[in-house]
Design a protein around this motif. Structure first.
Motif, PDB file in Angstrom:
ATOM      1  N   UNK A 127      35.314  17.166   0.087  1.00  0.00           N
ATOM      2  CA  UNK A 127      35.759  16.036   0.886  1.00  0.00           C
ATOM      3  C   UNK A 127      34.781  14.869   0.844  1.00  0.00           C
ATOM      4  N   UNK A 128      33.499  15.175   0.926  1.00  0.00           N
ATOM      5  CA  UNK A 128      32.489  14.116   0.902  1.00  0.00           C
ATOM      6  C   UNK A 128      32.480  13.408  -0.446  1.00  0.00           C
ATOM      7  N   UNK A 129      32.584  14.172  -1.518  1.00  0.00           N
ATOM      8  CA  UNK A 129      32.568  13.564  -2.853  1.00  0.00           C
ATOM      9  C   UNK A 129      33.810  12.723  -3.099  1.00  0.00           C
ATOM     10  N   UNK A 130      34.937  13.168  -2.553  1.00  0.00           N
ATOM     11  CA  UNK A 130      36.146  12.351  -2.683  1.00  0.00           C
ATOM     12  C   UNK A 130      35.991  11.026  -1.938  1.00  0.00           C
ATOM     13  N   UNK A 131      35.421  11.094  -0.739  1.00  0.00           N
ATOM     14  CA  UNK A 131      35.182   9.860   0.013  1.00  0.00           C
ATOM     15  C   UNK A 131      34.208   8.946  -0.724  1.00  0.00           C
ATOM     16  N   UNK A 132      33.150   9.545  -1.272  1.00  0.00           N
ATOM     17  CA  UNK A 132      32.178   8.741  -2.014  1.00  0.00           C
ATOM     18  C   UNK A 132      32.822   8.070  -3.217  1.00  0.00           C
ATOM     19  N   UNK A 133      33.719   8.764  -3.873  1.00  0.00           N
ATOM     20  CA  UNK A 133      34.406   8.178  -5.027  1.00  0.00           C
ATOM     21  C   UNK A 133      35.327   7.043  -4.598  1.00  0.00           C
ATOM     22  N   UNK A 134      36.037   7.239  -3.493  1.00  0.00           N
ATOM     23  CA  UNK A 134      37.003   6.233  -3.047  1.00  0.00           C
ATOM     24  C   UNK A 134      36.301   4.970  -2.556  1.00  0.00           C
ATOM     25  N   UNK A 135      35.207   5.128  -1.822  1.00  0.00           N
ATOM     26  CA  UNK A 135      34.527   3.976  -1.231  1.00  0.00           C
ATOM     27  C   UNK A 135      33.304   3.511  -2.036  1.00  0.00           C
ATOM     28  N   UNK A 136      33.018   4.213  -3.144  1.00  0.00           N
ATOM     29  CA  UNK A 136      31.853   3.875  -3.970  1.00  0.00           C
ATOM     30  C   UNK A 136      30.534   3.995  -3.186  1.00  0.00           C
ATOM     31  N   UNK A 137      30.459   5.013  -2.349  1.00  0.00           N
ATOM     32  CA  UNK A 137      29.235   5.297  -1.606  1.00  0.00           C
ATOM     33  C   UNK A 137      28.478   6.390  -2.367  1.00  0.00           C
ATOM     34  N   UNK A 138      27.717   5.986  -3.371  1.00  0.00           N
ATOM     35  CA  UNK A 138      27.058   6.967  -4.232  1.00  0.00           C
ATOM     36  C   UNK A 138      25.989   7.752  -3.488  1.00  0.00           C
TER      37      UNK A 138
END
Length: 978
Positions: free
Chosen positions: A309-320
């Motif tokens: 879930x965290x990695x999906x959010x990071x991908x969607x919002x570009x929060x590397x």
């Protein structure tokens, strides 16, 4: 507008068409100059974003006319769009964040102005009137630095109270809720169901409060509150599962729901802090509510879903940053679980989750970089490397402990194949990202070489890697491809590391092993393969002129040559050391004293062998660096010589008094002599090579000469000390011969004084005749040190019973040093190369020192002569009267010597017209007068007192006479005689 209604000249009017074309050209030149001004402002750091020009009413009205003509439409679109930035020489890609200006093409402008198809005059004139000059540069915005600098006290107060307290408060509330629920459960206040329900209600309530606050405009406060609600919900769901209120499947579903809520809130609020708090809360949940029971599948299944879930959010919002944080937290959780709960029966489930996390974080680069064609950062590469290292290292250890060592090579090969696939994907999808492509290639090669290392015998591994690195270099140079060449460097580095860490240790001499033969052993074989591969790599790059960038070529050649030098030196040192270890291990028989002597002899020979080899090796490297004009090789040679000098002074010189040494022909003296010759060769090479940078030459040559002279002096001194101390060791223990020990000690001190005096005199004389100031000062400094030693050490032997008057070591030391100072005075007075200021300052000091040493030497000789007889008389029982006469004669001798020396020095000063000698003579005579009147008068008997006074009076009268005669001659010469 009015100007749109002005009548236009006919299209056939050539004058009008020419005028419009000239105006077009003038406008293009003006736009070009404006773009240049903007470029200059950008380089000066005062760039700004030029505003887009607003369309005028007449431009709106003439839109149809522009669309009717292709030429007019393209011209209008060019003029009404922001002017592009002229490309700089070092940049081909415009920066979208900066104002863009275009550099007009003269050929295109000429084509558009003179040779493009004619259109009707009205359209051309209308197009001309629609053009406008580039906008005036706007006033740059006022920055924080311009407006005042530091934040006000009110700003700091707002930050602390409005932001920091907000974060601290929500984190404290989350922890408080968790600890309260656990405390309530421990004290049986509430049951499990009530506990979970209260927690879930609190989490939902906090989320609702966050939404209410957000609608009221307090956005920052709202997303911090919402993050706390997410954290509380994580706690509640995990507690429900842990208390068996819900099964694993409902718990997973609720965890997914909470994670989804965090994702939605983060996306809705565009708030990274909510995601961070949710992430921290998710990972803290199993820690805060842990009951000590192991639930591996539930724990790591939960962590996997949380990571997803965290990695999906990071991908969607570009929060590397979420990627890196989740990876670190996952690693910490896994390591903590292994340290507490791991057991061999859990091996394959542990390997499964390890593989799952490895694949999950390996997919990050594919999703973020390859599919989106984004360039990787070093953080991304670090994640790839750490992920692979952790996965392989932990899995290798677990499998090896479980007894699956036979398949570990295949496991490394599988990991290598996985990275080969990633390399292929990266090369096909985004080969421009060379950092990521080469990282995958390096990982593939590394794990392949590790597979070879695991399966083969150790020294064959090193040899195989060395050959593999050489072949990759050859392929990369032949195909003009960087990837194989860079992979070759990685392989060669791994091979060198393997040899140092494994071969050098595993194939060393061991007491239980067989015969060890230097340079003919498995360690030497693998090192020879490495040396050959590195040398061949340097040769291949040396032949690749024009096919490889010069910077890469020079760097690789340098690295390979240094690697060859370092490996060869290391191998020779290890083999020499192990050869003597083998000889020491075979020592047997004889008494303890004989064994100790044999052991010391072997250790001395080992140190000598190492020092000799290092000296020869360092000098060879340095001379080759000079001849081949290769500065890194010179640097390595100098460093090795410096280390060898430290070793000589710290280890080798401690054997200077070894019982098995003979004068001059021994290991210590020969090792120091070899280093002196090597340093002389270094200085000679630098003096010959005039093409070397002047700073390097002027630094190395003096240092080499200074080190050579210091080592030569140390060698001679150690040899003299060793000779006399070996002789002393032969008589120690024989009480009747302690006088012989003192005689030998006196001989040692005399030998050191002679060596230092001659060496200092020679150095000073060389510095005077050759014009080397530093050499002169070094020689004078050594003489000063020798004078101090003479006064404080050698004079202690002036009363030695074995001394003869004048013909003894102490007096000879004084005489030699006085003669040396006199020689230096003579050279200084006649040397034309010496600066006059230096001559004036040094000569008086030398003259004064020589005369003071002469006085002290004569006084010590007289005092010592009588002191020896006094001591002998006391031992033999001489009467008190006899001893008193000797004391009186001792005092009288001092007075006579000082008086005579003062008188002679005064006469010489008058004859040589030396004020210094005259002043020194007067001071000495004054001191003698005080001694005679205040000491001799009271202490001496009548006859000694008479002699003392008569001699003093005669000398003083003679002095007075000489001064008066001199004054008379002066008056006659000047005509002032009365």
């Amino acid at each position: 507008m009015a100007e749109d209604e002005d009548p236009l000249p006919p299209d056939g009017d050539a004058t009008t068409r020419q005028l419009i074309a000239r105006l077009d050209q003038l406008e293009d030149v003006l736009r070009q100059q404006t773009a240049r001004f903007y470029a200059i402002e950008r380089r000066l750091g005062i760039e700004f974003e030029p505003p887009r020009p607003r369309p005028r009413a007449d431009q709106t009205k003439t839109g149809a006319a522009k669309s009717s003509s292709t030429d007019g439409e393209s011209a209008a679109s060019t003029l009404h769009s922001p002017t592009p930035e002229p490309p700089t020489p070092d940049s081909s890609t415009p920066d979208p964040s900066k104002p863009q200006f275009s550099r007009p093409d003269p050929a295109r402008d000429e084509q558009s102005s003179w040779q493009r198809p004619a259109v009707d005059g009205e359209a051309r004139a209308r197009d001309f009137r629609q053009r406008e000059a580039p906008p005036a540069p706007p006033t740059p915005p006022v920055t924080a630095r311009d407006s005042g600098g530091a934040r006000s006290v009110l700003d700091i107060e707002n930050i602390i109270a409005g932001s920091w307290f907000n974060w601290i408060g929500i984190i404290a509330i989350a922890f408080g809720v968790a600890f309260f629920l656990k405390y309530a459960w421990d004290n049986q206040w509430v049951g499990p169901t009530a506990r979970v329900v209260l927690g879930a209600a609190a989490g939902v309530g906090v989320l609702v409060a966050g939404e209410v606050v957000r609608r009221r405009g307090l956005r920052q406060f709202a997303y911090v509150i919402s993050g706390g609600g997410i954290l509380i919900l994580y706690l509640s769901v995990y507690a429900a599962h842990d208390f068996k209120l819900i099964g694993q499947l409902p718990a997973v579903a609720l965890m997914v729901a909470v994670t989804g809520t965090a994702v939605l809130l983060s996306a809705r609020y565009d708030a990274l802090p909510i995601a961070i708090l949710g992430l921290l809360g998710g990972f803290l949940t199993p820690i805060l509510l842990s009951t000590g029971r192991d639930n591996q599948a539930g724990l790591f299944g939960y962590i996997a879903l949380l990571d997803a879930g965290v990695l999906a959010l990071a991908y969607y919002k570009q929060w590397r940053s979420l990627n890196y944080m989740s990876f670190v937290l996952t690693l910490m959780t896994f390591v903590g679980w292994i340290g507490i709960h791991y057991a061999p029966p859990k091996l394959w489930l542990t390997i499964f989750f390890l593989t799952l996390f490895f694949l999950l974080y390996s997919a990050l680069a594919i999703v973020h970089n390859l599919m989106k064609e984004r360039f990787a950062w070093w953080f991304d590469i670090s994640l790839v490397i750490i992920n692979a290292t952790f996965y392989f290292g932990v899995s290798y250890q677990l499998l090896d402990d479980a007894g699956y060592d036979a398949g570990l090579g295949s496991f490394a090969l599988v990991v290598s194949a996985f990275f080969v696939l990633l390399y292929y994907a990266a090369y096909r999808l985004h080969r421009a990202d060379q950092l990521l492509v080469y990282s995958y290639l390096g990982a593939a090669v590394t794990f392949f070489t590790m597979a070879v290392a695991i399966q083969l015998d150790q020294h064959w591994v090193t040899m195989a890697w060395a050959m593999e690195g050489l072949m990759l270099t050859w392929v990369g140079l032949r195909s003009d491809t960087k990837a194989p060449r860079h992979a070759a460097l990685i392989v060669l580095a791994v091979a060198v590391g393997h040899w140092v860490s494994t071969d050098a240790r595993d194939f060393a001499f061991s007491a239980g092993g067989g015969l060890f033969i230097p340079l003919l052993n498995r360690r030497a074989a693998s090192c020879a393969a490495l040396v050959a591969a590195s040398a061949a790599t340097a040769w291949l790059y040396r032949q690749a002129v024009g096919r490889v960038e010069e910077s890469e070529r020079a760097t690789i050649i340098t690295l390979m040559i240094l690697a060859v030098s370092g490996l060869a030196l290391t191998l020779l040192s290890l083999d020499i050391n192990d050869y003597f270890e083998q000889r020491i291990a075979r020592l047997a028989g004889g008494t303890a004293q004989e064994l100790a002597g044999a052991l010391g002899r072997l250790e001395n020979t080992r140190q000598f062998s190492l020092s000799a080899m290092w000296t020869f090796y360092g000098a060879t490297l340095l001379v080759l660096g000079v001849v081949r004009r290769f500065k890194p090789l010179r640097g390595v040679g100098l460093l090795l010589i410096a280390l060898t000098i430290l070793k000589l002074l710290a280890l080798d010189i401690t054997y200077y008094d070894a019982a098995w040494h003979t004068l001059v022909f021994n290991q210590t003296f020969v090792a120091l002599a070899l280093m002196v010759m090597a340093l002389a060769a270094v200085a000679r090479s630098y003096a010959w090579a005039e093409w070397i940078d002047e700073k390097e030459r002027t630094a190395v040559i003096p240092l080499a000469m200074a080190a050579a002279n210091l080592l030569a002096l140390a060698a001679l001194s150690a040899e003299a000390m060793g000779y006399f101390e070996r002789a002393q060791a032969l008589v120690v223990g024989e009480s009747a011969r302690w006088g012989e020990v003192a005689r030998l000690e006196g001989g040692k001190q005399f030998a050191l004084t002679v060596i230092w005096t001659l060496y200092g005199t020679a150095a000073t004389a060389l510095g005077i005749t050759r014009g080397y100031r530093s050499v002169r000062y070094a020689g004078l400094s050594l003489l000063v040190f020798t004078v101090a030693k003479l006064l404080f050490v050698d004079t202690a032997y002036s009363a030695a019973p074995w001394h003869l008057p004048v013909f003894n070591q102490t007096f000879a030391s004084f005489a030699l040093l006085v003669a040396a100072l006199g020689t230096i005075v003579w050279l200084y007075a006649r040397a034309d190369e010496i600066d006059e200021d230096e001559r004036i300052s040094v000569l008086p000091c030398l003259v004064a020192a020589a005369n003071l040493l002469a006085i002290v030497g004569l006084s010590a000789e007289a005092w010592g002569f009588f002191e020896a007889r006094i001591n002998q008389g006391a031992i033999s029982g001489l009467a008190v009267v006899g001893l008193r006469d000797l004391h009186l004669a001792q005092q009288l001798s001092l007075s006579v010597i000082w008086t005579i020396y003062g008188g002679v020095m005064l006469v010489v000063g008058i004859k040589r017209e030396s004020r210094l000698l005259r002043v020194m003579a007067l001071l000495l005579l004054g001191l003698t007068t005080l001694k005679v009147f205040f000491w001799d008068l009271a202490a001496l008997d009548r006859i000694y007192r008479i002699v003392s006074f008569i001699v003093l009076g005669a000398i003083l009268l003679a002095v007075s006479y000489l001064y008066q005669k001199g004054q008379q001659r002066t008056e006659r010469a000047t005509g002032t005689v009365e």
